[in-house]
Design an enzyme around this catalytic site. Structure first.
Site, short mmCIF file in Angstrom:
data_model
loop_
_atom_site.label_atom_id
_atom_site.label_comp_id
_atom_site.label_asym_id
_atom_site.label_seq_id
_atom_site.Cartn_x
_atom_site.Cartn_y
_atom_site.Cartn_z
CB THR A 84 4.34 7.44 11.09
OG1 THR A 84 3.96 8.67 10.48
CG2 THR A 84 4.44 7.63 12.59
CE LYS A 160 3.43 11.55 12.06
NZ LYS A 160 2.40 12.55 11.84
CE LYS A 229 1.57 3.48 11.30
NZ LYS A 229 2.26 4.65 10.80
N1 LIG Z 1 -2.70 9.94 5.96
C1 LIG Z 1 -2.22 10.84 6.82
O1 LIG Z 1 -2.94 11.79 7.25
C2 LIG Z 1 -0.78 10.78 7.28
C3 LIG Z 1 -0.19 11.93 7.83
C4 LIG Z 1 1.14 11.87 8.26
C5 LIG Z 1 1.85 10.68 8.15
N2 LIG Z 1 1.25 9.57 7.64
C6 LIG Z 1 2.05 8.34 7.55
O2 LIG Z 1 2.41 8.19 6.19
C7 LIG Z 1 2.50 6.79 5.86
C8 LIG Z 1 1.58 6.49 4.69
O3 LIG Z 1 0.25 6.78 5.07
P1 LIG Z 1 -0.96 6.82 4.03
O4 LIG Z 1 -2.09 7.52 4.72
O5 LIG Z 1 -0.50 7.30 2.71
O6 LIG Z 1 -1.31 5.26 3.97
P2 LIG Z 1 -2.06 4.44 2.82
O7 LIG Z 1 -2.88 5.33 1.97
O8 LIG Z 1 -2.69 3.29 3.52
O9 LIG Z 1 -0.85 3.91 1.92
C9 LIG Z 1 0.01 2.95 2.44
C10 LIG Z 1 1.06 2.60 1.40
O10 LIG Z 1 1.90 1.55 1.91
C11 LIG Z 1 1.94 0.48 0.95
N3 LIG Z 1 2.13 -0.80 1.64
C12 LIG Z 1 1.44 -1.26 2.71
N4 LIG Z 1 1.92 -2.48 3.07
C13 LIG Z 1 2.93 -2.77 2.20
C14 LIG Z 1 3.81 -3.88 2.07
N5 LIG Z 1 3.77 -4.92 2.91
N6 LIG Z 1 4.72 -3.84 1.06
C15 LIG Z 1 4.77 -2.79 0.22
N7 LIG Z 1 3.97 -1.70 0.29
C16 LIG Z 1 3.05 -1.70 1.28
C17 LIG Z 1 0.59 0.56 0.25
O11 LIG Z 1 0.65 -0.13 -0.96
P3 LIG Z 1 -0.71 -0.66 -1.65
O12 LIG Z 1 -1.26 0.50 -2.41
O13 LIG Z 1 -0.23 -1.78 -2.49
O14 LIG Z 1 -1.62 -1.12 -0.53
C18 LIG Z 1 0.48 2.08 0.08
O15 LIG Z 1 1.30 2.54 -0.98
C19 LIG Z 1 2.14 6.03 7.14
O16 LIG Z 1 3.31 5.68 7.84
C20 LIG Z 1 1.34 7.05 7.94
O17 LIG Z 1 1.38 6.79 9.34
C21 LIG Z 1 -0.04 9.59 7.17
#
Ligand SMILES: NC(=O)c1ccc[n+]([C@@H]2O[C@H](COP(=O)([O-])OP(=O)(O)OC[C@H]3O[C@@H](n4cnc5c(N)ncnc54)[C@H](OP(=O)(O)O)[C@@H]3O)[C@@H](O)[C@H]2O)c1
Length: 284
Positions: A84, A160, A229
């Site tokens: 997102t 989204k 965010k």
């Molecule tokens: N969780 C939900 O329910 C959900 C639903 C729909 C959409 N989303 C979207 O999907 C995306 C991922 O969400 P998530 O819940 O999976 O988040 P998350 O568990 O916090 O994972 C975030 C990922 O981004 C990586 N990352 C963060 N900063 C970085 C950087 N500067 N350079 C390289 N890698 C970096 C992290 O790596 P590290 O492991 O090294 O920290 C991790 O792999 C987001 O955009 C979120 O808004 C989430």
């Protein structure tokens, strides 16, 4: 989100290389069969690269630069951006990939990590029709349905963001309604059961109503900073399009309060608890 999605790609018979900044998370998948890359560049050798990262900064860090996705992806290959992210970054990515002779599809998702693990995401895809066509087998492995939103990738990102704005609005409204009846002594579980079996049967009321009623905000399935965010990105898009969204500004302030009071590690649905806190006597 990325781990569950990776496993479903493998289940769907796709050859996969995974990369994660913190190596342990990618390593944890190794026994399930993917190649594990030690840098992003090594995950860019195929026909398609998928990014599923926290925010704009993360996607920029992995995409631009000498060893980034754009520098390493082959001509004609496709970058599917499923994070997102902002409308503005999506536009910049589409332009940069076009300049490099590559294709770009924005395909953000609806569904929490359990939906990602079950291959039940809803995917909103934007991009050139031939590129989206080529991505369909991948989307079929990841989600239960894909909605094609047209040839502009950034339109998928806007859809989204609008969806998450709506979900956050429901969380806030549920929190206020439950604070009201809860303070009068009505059982919150029974109240929710009434709501979700009559006029409010949508899954979003059931999922988030349950979390608020049970005050179940840890561990975070979607962390509060990521929800914040999305509201900030919604407001930025609204500013750009000159669309007043007063409710989005209210939600912005709710997230600022949650984060100011130590809610960094909580699920974003914890803003649904703030109304009850506001209604509690001082010192309670
Ligand atoms: N969780 C939900 O329910 C959900 C639903 C729909 C959409 N989303 C979207 O999907 C995306 C991922 O969400 P998530 O819940 O999976 O988040 P998350 O568990 O916090 O994972 C975030 C990922 O981004 C990586 N990352 C963060 N900063 C970085 C950087 N500067 N350079 C390289 N890698 C970096 C992290 O790596 P590290 O492991 O090294 O920290 C991790 O792999 C987001 O955009 C979120 O808004 C989430």
């Amino acid at each position: 989100m990325g781990s569950g999605m990776a496993l479903n790609l493998l289940k769907g018979g796709h050859e996969l290389t995974v990369y994660n900044r913190t190596p342990g998370k990618a390593e944890a998948l190794r026994s399930r069969g993917p190649h594990v890359a030690t840098e992003a560049a090594d995950a860019c050798r195929g026909d398609v690269v998928i990014t599923m990262l926290a925010d704009d900064g993360a996607v920029e860090a992995v995409t631009f630069g000498d060893k980034g996705v754009i520098a390493c992806l082959g001509a004609g290959a496709i970058h599917i951006s499923m994070s997102t992210i902002s409308v503005g970054l999506s536009e910049r990515l589409a332009a940069a990939h076009a300049k490099a002779g590559q294709r770009f599809v924005a395909a953000p998702v609806f569904g929490r990590p359990e939906a990602a693990a079950a291959g039940k995401l809803f995917i909103v895809a934007g991009g050139a029709a031939d590129a989206v066509d080529a991505c369909m087998p991948i989307f079929q492995a990841l989600g239960q349905r894909t909605y094609r939103i047209g040839d502009k990738p950034q339109a998928a990102n806007l859809v989204k963001l609008s969806g998450n704005f709506l979900i956050a609005s429901v969380i806030e409204a549920l929190g206020e309604a439950m604070a009201l009846v809860g303070k009068a002594g009505v059982d919150r579980g029974a109240y929710l059961d009434f709501l979700t079996s009559t006029l409010f049967t949508a899954p979003i009321y059931k999922t988030y109503g349950g979390l608020i009623a049970e005050e179940h905000f840890e561990p975070a399935a979607f962390a509060a900073p990521l929800g914040f965010k999305d509201i900030r990105l919604t407001i930025a898009a609204a500013e750009g399009l000159r669309v007043p969204m007063p409710l989005a500004s209210l939600l912005h302030d709710r997230f600022v309060r949650l984060l100011a009071q130590g809610g960094e590690a909580l699920d974003w649905s914890a803003i649904g608890e703030l109304a009850a806190k506001d209604a509690a006597p001082i010192g309670a």
